[in-house]
Design a protein around this motif. Sequence first.
Motif, PDB file in Angstrom:
ATOM      1  N   ARG A 147      85.286  38.670 -14.950  1.00 10.15           N
ATOM      2  CA  ARG A 147      84.554  37.420 -14.845  1.00 10.15           C
ATOM      3  C   ARG A 147      83.425  37.607 -13.856  1.00 10.15           C
ATOM      4  O   ARG A 147      83.473  38.488 -13.003  1.00 10.15           O
ATOM      5  N   ARG A 148      82.417  36.794 -13.970  1.00  2.18           N
ATOM      6  CA  ARG A 148      81.254  36.941 -13.108  1.00  2.18           C
ATOM      7  C   ARG A 148      81.538  36.346 -11.742  1.00  2.18           C
ATOM      8  O   ARG A 148      81.943  35.206 -11.614  1.00  2.18           O
ATOM      9  N   CYS A 149      81.308  37.143 -10.702  1.00  5.53           N
ATOM     10  CA  CYS A 149      81.494  36.700  -9.322  1.00  5.53           C
ATOM     11  C   CYS A 149      80.368  35.738  -8.952  1.00  5.53           C
ATOM     12  O   CYS A 149      79.191  36.017  -9.199  1.00  5.53           O
ATOM     13  N   LEU A 150      80.737  34.622  -8.358  1.00  7.95           N
ATOM     14  CA  LEU A 150      79.739  33.637  -7.944  1.00  7.95           C
ATOM     15  C   LEU A 150      78.948  34.088  -6.720  1.00  7.95           C
ATOM     16  O   LEU A 150      77.912  33.518  -6.402  1.00  7.95           O
ATOM     17  N   PHE A 151      79.430  35.123  -6.042  1.00  7.86           N
ATOM     18  CA  PHE A 151      78.786  35.585  -4.816  1.00  7.86           C
ATOM     19  C   PHE A 151      77.832  36.746  -5.052  1.00  7.86           C
ATOM     20  O   PHE A 151      76.700  36.735  -4.596  1.00  7.86           O
ATOM     21  N   CYS A 152      78.303  37.778  -5.789  1.00  2.96           N
ATOM     22  CA  CYS A 152      77.448  38.957  -5.998  1.00  2.96           C
ATOM     23  C   CYS A 152      76.832  39.005  -7.390  1.00  2.96           C
ATOM     24  O   CYS A 152      75.915  39.779  -7.635  1.00  2.96           O
ATOM     25  N   GLY A 153      77.355  38.199  -8.327  1.00  2.00           N
ATOM     26  CA  GLY A 153      76.802  38.150  -9.671  1.00  2.00           C
ATOM     27  C   GLY A 153      77.302  39.241 -10.610  1.00  2.00           C
ATOM     28  O   GLY A 153      76.932  39.261 -11.778  1.00  2.00           O
ATOM     29  N   GLN A 154      78.151  40.132 -10.130  1.00  2.00           N
ATOM     30  CA  GLN A 154      78.667  41.221 -10.957  1.00  2.00           C
ATOM     31  C   GLN A 154      79.841  40.732 -11.808  1.00  2.00           C
ATOM     32  O   GLN A 154      80.583  39.856 -11.403  1.00  2.00           O
ATOM     33  N   GLU A 155      79.991  41.325 -12.994  1.00  2.00           N
ATOM     34  CA  GLU A 155      81.191  41.079 -13.788  1.00  2.00           C
ATOM     35  C   GLU A 155      82.248  42.033 -13.288  1.00  2.00           C
ATOM     36  O   GLU A 155      82.075  43.243 -13.350  1.00  2.00           O
ATOM     37  N   ALA A 156      83.324  41.497 -12.738  1.00  2.00           N
ATOM     38  CA  ALA A 156      84.364  42.338 -12.142  1.00  2.00           C
ATOM     39  C   ALA A 156      85.710  41.654 -12.236  1.00  2.00           C
ATOM     40  O   ALA A 156      85.803  40.433 -12.381  1.00  2.00           O
ATOM     41  N   GLY A 170      92.552  36.006  -4.230  1.00  2.00           N
ATOM     42  CA  GLY A 170      91.852  36.858  -5.179  1.00  2.00           C
ATOM     43  C   GLY A 170      90.495  37.286  -4.662  1.00  2.00           C
ATOM     44  O   GLY A 170      89.695  36.455  -4.236  1.00  2.00           O
ATOM     45  N   GLN A 171      90.249  38.598  -4.691  1.00  2.00           N
ATOM     46  CA  GLN A 171      88.970  39.140  -4.238  1.00  2.00           C
ATOM     47  C   GLN A 171      88.215  39.729  -5.414  1.00  2.00           C
ATOM     48  O   GLN A 171      88.804  40.322  -6.311  1.00  2.00           O
ATOM     49  N   CYS A 172      86.891  39.598  -5.386  1.00  2.00           N
ATOM     50  CA  CYS A 172      86.039  40.241  -6.370  1.00  2.00           C
ATOM     51  C   CYS A 172      86.167  41.755  -6.197  1.00  2.00           C
ATOM     52  O   CYS A 172      86.066  42.269  -5.088  1.00  2.00           O
ATOM     53  N   ALA A 173      86.396  42.470  -7.307  1.00  2.00           N
ATOM     54  CA  ALA A 173      86.550  43.924  -7.244  1.00  2.00           C
ATOM     55  C   ALA A 173      85.238  44.616  -6.877  1.00  2.00           C
ATOM     56  O   ALA A 173      85.249  45.723  -6.354  1.00  2.00           O
ATOM     57  N   ALA A 230      87.299  35.193  -3.751  1.00  2.00           N
ATOM     58  CA  ALA A 230      86.861  34.321  -4.834  1.00  2.00           C
ATOM     59  C   ALA A 230      87.904  33.261  -5.179  1.00  2.00           C
ATOM     60  O   ALA A 230      87.569  32.229  -5.748  1.00  2.00           O
ATOM     61  N   GLU A 231      89.169  33.508  -4.883  1.00  2.00           N
ATOM     62  CA  GLU A 231      90.255  32.558  -5.113  1.00  2.00           C
ATOM     63  C   GLU A 231      91.032  32.423  -3.816  1.00  2.00           C
ATOM     64  O   GLU A 231      91.692  33.357  -3.387  1.00  2.00           O
ATOM     65  N   GLU A 232      90.954  31.262  -3.205  1.00  2.00           N
ATOM     66  CA  GLU A 232      91.634  31.040  -1.930  1.00  2.00           C
ATOM     67  C   GLU A 232      93.141  31.115  -2.083  1.00  2.00           C
ATOM     68  O   GLU A 232      93.682  30.830  -3.147  1.00  2.00           O
ATOM     69  N   CYS A 233      93.818  31.460  -1.016  1.00  2.00           N
ATOM     70  CA  CYS A 233      95.282  31.561  -1.072  1.00  2.00           C
ATOM     71  C   CYS A 233      95.953  30.225  -0.806  1.00  2.00           C
ATOM     72  O   CYS A 233      97.088  30.024  -1.181  1.00  2.00           O
ATOM     73  N   CYS A 234      95.295  29.301  -0.182  1.00  2.00           N
ATOM     74  CA  CYS A 234      95.919  28.036   0.221  1.00  2.00           C
ATOM     75  C   CYS A 234      95.253  26.866  -0.484  1.00  2.00           C
ATOM     76  O   CYS A 234      94.520  26.097   0.115  1.00  2.00           O
ATOM     77  N   ARG A 235      95.502  26.745  -1.799  1.00  2.00           N
ATOM     78  CA  ARG A 235      94.920  25.643  -2.559  1.00  2.00           C
ATOM     79  C   ARG A 235      95.971  24.676  -3.044  1.00  2.00           C
ATOM     80  O   ARG A 235      95.719  23.872  -3.912  1.00  2.00           O
ATOM     81  N   GLY A 236      97.174  24.770  -2.522  1.00  2.00           N
ATOM     82  CA  GLY A 236      98.230  23.837  -2.886  1.00  2.00           C
ATOM     83  C   GLY A 236      99.104  24.280  -4.033  1.00  2.00           C
ATOM     84  O   GLY A 236      99.991  23.542  -4.449  1.00  2.00           O
ATOM     85  N   GLU A 237      98.885  25.482  -4.576  1.00  2.00           N
ATOM     86  CA  GLU A 237      99.745  25.948  -5.657  1.00  2.00           C
ATOM     87  C   GLU A 237     101.160  26.125  -5.144  1.00  2.00           C
ATOM     88  O   GLU A 237     101.372  26.367  -3.964  1.00  2.00           O
ATOM     89  N   GLN A 238     102.089  26.038  -6.046  1.00  2.00           N
ATOM     90  CA  GLN A 238     103.483  26.255  -5.687  1.00  2.00           C
ATOM     91  C   GLN A 238     104.045  27.358  -6.570  1.00  2.00           C
ATOM     92  O   GLN A 238     103.658  27.487  -7.732  1.00  2.00           O
TER      93      GLN A 238
END
Length: 59
Positions: free
Chosen positions: A21-30, A39-42, A48-56
């Motif tokens: 998927r395209r990274c919103l920060f660097c623009g690369q598909e990774a 989740g980190q952009c490769a 790119a995906e925070e760890c503390c968003r309320g998921e269970q």
Amino acid sequence: MMNSRKTKAQEETQQAGSAKRRCLFCGQEAELIWVHGHGQCAACGTNAEECCRGEQCRN
């Protein structure tokens, strides 16, 4: 000891396989790489995906 359970966001990302998927920060598909619960952009390593968003964890 680390909790090995996955959040819903992690499961959805991994179900997509190695889909890029395209990274919103660097623009690369990774891939999104999961590190310590977030989740980190490769390509650039930006969180790119925070760890503390309320998921269970699912049992």
